[in-house]
Motif scaffolding. Structure first.
Motif, mmCIF file in Angstrom:
data_model
loop_
_atom_site.group_PDB
_atom_site.id
_atom_site.type_symbol
_atom_site.label_atom_id
_atom_site.label_comp_id
_atom_site.label_asym_id
_atom_site.label_seq_id
_atom_site.Cartn_x
_atom_site.Cartn_y
_atom_site.Cartn_z
ATOM 1 N N THR A 44 77.583 72.300 143.555
ATOM 2 C CA THR A 44 77.077 72.703 144.867
ATOM 3 C C THR A 44 76.032 71.685 145.320
ATOM 4 O O THR A 44 75.655 70.781 144.565
ATOM 5 C CB THR A 44 76.421 74.091 144.791
ATOM 6 O OG1 THR A 44 75.270 74.005 143.929
ATOM 7 C CG2 THR A 44 77.392 75.130 144.244
ATOM 8 N N ASP A 45 75.545 71.844 146.534
ATOM 9 C CA ASP A 45 74.496 70.942 147.025
ATOM 10 C C ASP A 45 73.244 71.027 146.154
ATOM 11 O O ASP A 45 72.532 70.040 145.965
ATOM 12 C CB ASP A 45 74.152 71.268 148.479
ATOM 13 C CG ASP A 45 75.200 70.733 149.449
ATOM 14 O OD1 ASP A 45 76.083 69.969 149.009
ATOM 15 O OD2 ASP A 45 75.139 71.079 150.647
ATOM 16 N N SER A 46 72.991 72.214 145.616
ATOM 17 C CA SER A 46 71.838 72.386 144.725
ATOM 18 C C SER A 46 72.010 71.558 143.452
ATOM 19 O O SER A 46 71.059 70.927 142.970
ATOM 20 C CB SER A 46 71.676 73.869 144.375
ATOM 21 O OG SER A 46 70.629 74.056 143.459
ATOM 22 N N THR A 47 73.226 71.547 142.920
ATOM 23 C CA THR A 47 73.523 70.754 141.714
ATOM 24 C C THR A 47 73.388 69.268 142.017
ATOM 25 O O THR A 47 72.835 68.507 141.220
ATOM 26 C CB THR A 47 74.963 71.030 141.221
ATOM 27 O OG1 THR A 47 75.295 72.394 141.433
ATOM 28 C CG2 THR A 47 75.107 70.691 139.760
ATOM 29 N N ILE A 48 73.905 68.864 143.166
ATOM 30 C CA ILE A 48 73.842 67.455 143.575
ATOM 31 C C ILE A 48 72.391 67.013 143.733
ATOM 32 O O ILE A 48 72.007 65.920 143.303
ATOM 33 C CB ILE A 48 74.625 67.243 144.890
ATOM 34 C CG1 ILE A 48 76.126 67.472 144.652
ATOM 35 C CG2 ILE A 48 74.390 65.840 145.451
ATOM 36 C CD1 ILE A 48 76.950 67.590 145.919
ATOM 37 N N ASP A 49 71.588 67.872 144.337
ATOM 38 C CA ASP A 49 70.164 67.585 144.516
ATOM 39 C C ASP A 49 69.495 67.327 143.164
ATOM 40 O O ASP A 49 68.747 66.354 142.995
ATOM 41 C CB ASP A 49 69.503 68.767 145.233
ATOM 42 C CG ASP A 49 68.015 68.567 145.456
ATOM 43 O OD1 ASP A 49 67.639 67.552 146.060
ATOM 44 O OD2 ASP A 49 67.225 69.425 145.026
ATOM 45 N N MET A 50 69.789 68.188 142.183
ATOM 46 C CA MET A 50 69.234 68.011 140.834
ATOM 47 C C MET A 50 69.710 66.706 140.202
ATOM 48 O O MET A 50 68.937 65.998 139.548
ATOM 49 C CB MET A 50 69.633 69.187 139.938
ATOM 50 C CG MET A 50 68.705 70.368 140.006
ATOM 51 S SD MET A 50 69.052 71.578 138.699
ATOM 52 C CE MET A 50 70.541 72.353 139.341
#
Length: 231
Positions: free
Chosen positions: A59-65
């Motif tokens: 997800t975008d959250s995973t990508i951000d991390m």
């Protein structure tokens, strides 16, 4: 304790790894949770390996991390690969944009940082602060003032503090003019912010305007060691 969690995470990763090297995570939520645990325990390489194996369900959250992990671990090539794989939706995510800005600036890739920044239509104060700080770190404080001239929103106290820092670093006629104008127009409630006032004091001291610096210093309700150091 922390060692126990690292042990558990490594066991989890081993159990999720199939013989052909592909992970068996079926849930984005599980992937995010595991990534966060690895990130929080500073296992950035392991987190990035996990991300690579499960990119399709990220997800975008995973990508951000993942981008932040690349920044911290100084893995420039991997960060670029992630950026190249992003969907248009992810590219327009403000958190990912900010993470990429940090990544480029920390990697001293100013061209890509500037290109990304110019492509962002709705720039927040946070975006400006990230960009300004990165440019100052990369000894490009003059560019901060160029971007400030194009700024369409009022700077908040974080952005204002960074602008004061840029003016202090430059300490030239342009910086003095902009810095003093910003200070004169600064909202009253910002004057109670320790970080902003300290940045203003430091700037004025660099300008040689001791009298104005002392005036702000005396008006501050709370002072810390950094404030005293600025004087």
């Amino acid at each position: 304790n922390n060692s126990y969690w690292i042990y558990r995470l490594n066991r989890l990763l081993s159990s999720c790894q199939s013989k052909n090297g592909e992970n068996l995570f079926s849930s984005s939520m599980t992937l995010n949770s595991t990534m966060k645990k690895l990130f929080d325990s500073k296992q950035y390489k392991e987190a990035l390996n996990l991300f690579d194996q499960n990119f399709k369900i990220s997800t975008d959250s995973t990508i951000d991390m993942a981008i932040k992990a690349c920044t911290i671990s100084k893995d420039y090539k991997r960060g670029i690969r992630i950026q190249q794989r992003l969907s248009s939706q992810s590219r327009n995510n403000s958190y990912i944009q900010a993470a990429l800005l940090c990544f480029y600036l920390e990697s001293k890739d100013i061209d890509n940082a500037m290109h990304l920044f110019s492509s962002i239509t709705n720039k927040s104060n946070y975006m400006y602060t990230v960009m300004f700080k990165g440019l100052i770190t990369n000894k490009m404080a003059e560019k901060v003032l160029d971007l400030f001239d194009e700024m369409k929103i009022e700077p908040d106290h974080f952005t204002l503090s960074t602008l004061f820092n840029a003016c202090a670093v430059l300490n030239n006629n342009r910086a003095m003019k902009i810095g003093k104008k910003l200070l004169a127009e600064m909202p009253e409630n910002y004057r109670n912010d320790n970080i902003t006032s300290t940045a203003a004091i430091d700037m004025l001291m660099k300008f040689g305007d001791v009298e104005s610096a002392e005036r702000i210093f005396r008006s501050m309700k709370t002072k810390n060691i950094i404030t005293y150091g600025a004087m």
